[in-house]
Scaffold this active site. Sequence first.
Site, PDB file in Angstrom:
ATOM      1  N   HIS A 143       0.882  -1.163  -0.031  1.00 46.03           N
ATOM      2  CA  HIS A 143      -0.111  -0.142   0.019  1.00 46.03           C
ATOM      3  C   HIS A 143       0.941   1.254   0.066  1.00 46.03           C
ATOM      4  CE1 HIS A 143      -3.160   2.922   0.804  1.00 46.03           C
ATOM      5  NE2 HIS A 143      -2.620   3.288   2.022  1.00 46.03           N
ATOM      6  N   CYS A 165      -4.554   2.810  -4.934  1.00 47.09           N
ATOM      7  CA  CYS A 165      -3.777   3.358  -4.024  1.00 47.09           C
ATOM      8  C   CYS A 165      -2.545   3.893  -4.666  1.00 47.09           C
ATOM      9  CB  CYS A 165      -3.555   2.881  -2.736  1.00 47.09           C
ATOM     10  SG  CYS A 165      -2.320   1.520  -2.802  1.00 47.09           S
TER      11      CYS A 165
END
Length: 328
Positions: free
Chosen positions: A87, A201
């Site tokens: 992430h 993301c």
Amino acid sequence: LLPLLLLAPWGPRVSAVSAALRWPVPYRRFDYRPKTDPYCQARYTFCPTGSAIPVMKEEDVIEVYRLQAPVWEFKYGDLLGHLKIMHDAVGFKSSLTGKNYTMEWYELFQLGNCTFPHLRPGMDAPFWCNQGAACFYEGIDDAHWKANGTLVHVTTISGTMFNAMAQWVKYDNETGIYYETWTVQASPDKKSTVWFDSYECSKFILRTYQKLADLGAVFKKIQTNYTSIILFSGEPIYLGNETSIFGPQGNKTLAAAIRDFYSPFKPHQSVREFFVDIFKIIDHVILNHQFYLFYNLEYWFLPMKSPYLKIIYEEVPLPVASKASFGI
């Protein structure tokens, strides 16, 4: 940016983008963000400490940091890091105030809901709980990013550049509202045709870096890698939207096939059901080379081919400044 999530109680109007076969299919932007359906619930609250982006003084000098950690690092540590499922976020530190900030983009209802729909009783069409949004909050959790990931200084910007970036984030957040998990391409070859690009993301961070470069930020020459989950398919076939497939005049055979495809991806209640569903997924995707993709609120058929799916952790260089920086 929690205050930007609830902008209107009605659905968005789709930008005028044709479904013509243009590869990759352009990601659609919308006029505003719709209100979320109460049926859609997240196990973990989206952006629990979110706040508005502050206005920085023009003369401020702000350090920008690249942040990366394994997905669900807070729960599983570096487990998913071994699979290079990461992430991404970006951090800022103001020299005038000494305050740190974190900005990231992720799913409102967790990844599973963005990737696969719910098959609800009494509803013909699959029901999607899919939105993604930017989250901005004060502080950088050094332990989270450093323990199993990355926290590294990548550039320095002025307060003027930061404020311009903040205006762009507002636009990006209001118009790019749906999370797209999959990149779909023709083969593992780097030069192969990309049919669909993901919107998650890491893509938000890449867009943010590019915006800062357009504003004059000069990035350090360091290696930066990002995670992509890729499906491999022959040329996709456009099927239609929810109304044309599942509506009163829709294609009942196609509607049943799509529902059957998505049924094994429901939350599992037992070990036995889990293994039954795994065999169904293998049957659809590998043995019968089938995948139904929902992208831009439209359905596509993917004629799947080997190696079917791959998770890559690929280098994407930091952008090059396109203007003289603002005195930094």
